[in-house]
Write a protein that holds these residues in place. Structure first.
Motif: not given
Length: 225
Positions: A126-142
């Motif tokens: 469970x080190x990655x759940x790439x697509x969902x992590x990426x979408x979440x991390x993008x939320x705080x970016x301009x």
């Protein structure tokens, strides 16, 4: 936060060729058709031989959220193995072909293709759940960081797969990129125009040429790659 953008999940071309030799079962998916749907039983993962796919979720009201784009040489359906159910819909962005890696054949295949085993191990821990992590991390970016990070991610993945990292064709529409990044179509179009005007990219319809990677990295706020 952006570490998952730096994590290529593809296989090198020689591994794809080896997979081709070992796996004879293939599925062709016409553009716009589904490889699998959310909730389907997960009995296999799929190596993309040609074409490209997107994964997406859909709510009861028919609202779609794209959670990832997959390229030739990448493996799709891994996250379904955790619960033995597919966790998204997988739709072909263009006419595509996948090879079918049955779960019960995986151990045998992993001996021939160690990278497949590494992929599985990373997933199962469970080190990655790439697509969902990426979408979440993008939320705080301009907005410009999101698009720049997206293009860097694509560039790195293509390089891992043995393609050019600076010149490529976008298989997804601007609207789909916007949906994935949480941006409007207008914002995506405006940013592409701005990046082109500033000499970071040349863009002609879906053909992208990254001219100035250091500036793109600065825009993304990430130094990965």
């Amino acid at each position: 936060m952006l570490s998952e953008i730096c994590l290529p999940l593809g296989m090198a071309r020689h591994d794809v060729a080896k997979l081709d030799e070992l796996i004879k079962e293939r599925i062709r998916i016409p553009k716009g058709s589904a490889l699998f749907h959310l909730g389907d039983k997960a009995e296999a993962v799929f190596g993309i031989r040609s074409g490209s796919l997107k994964t997406q979720l859909e709510d009861a009201g028919g609202q779609v959220q794209i959670t990832g784009f997959l390229l030739p040489g990448e493996i799709i359906g891994m996250d379904g193995l955790l619960e033995n159910r597919q966790v998204s819909h997988a739709i072909a962005l263009e006419d595509s072909e996948v090879c079918v890696i049955r779960i019960d054949e995986m151990d045998q295949l992993s001996q021939h293709i160690p990278v497949l085993h590494q992929q599985l191990r990373r997933l199962m821990s469970k080190e990655i759940n790439r697509s969902h992590q990426l979408v979440m991390s993008l939320g705080s970016l301009r907005s410009e960081q999101r698009l720049a990070a997206f293009l860097i991610n694509l560039s790195q993945r293509l390089a891992t797969l043995g393609y050019s990292s600076s010149e490529f064709v976008l298989r997804m529409s601007r609207e789909e990129i916007g949906n994935y990044l949480g941006l409007t179509l207008e914002t995506v179009s405006r940013l592409f125009s701005r990046f082109a005007r500033e000499g970071v990219l040349h863009i002609q319809q879906r053909q992208v040429h990254i001219v100035d990677m250091p500036t793109l990295r600065t825009l993304a706020g990430t130094d990965c790659g």
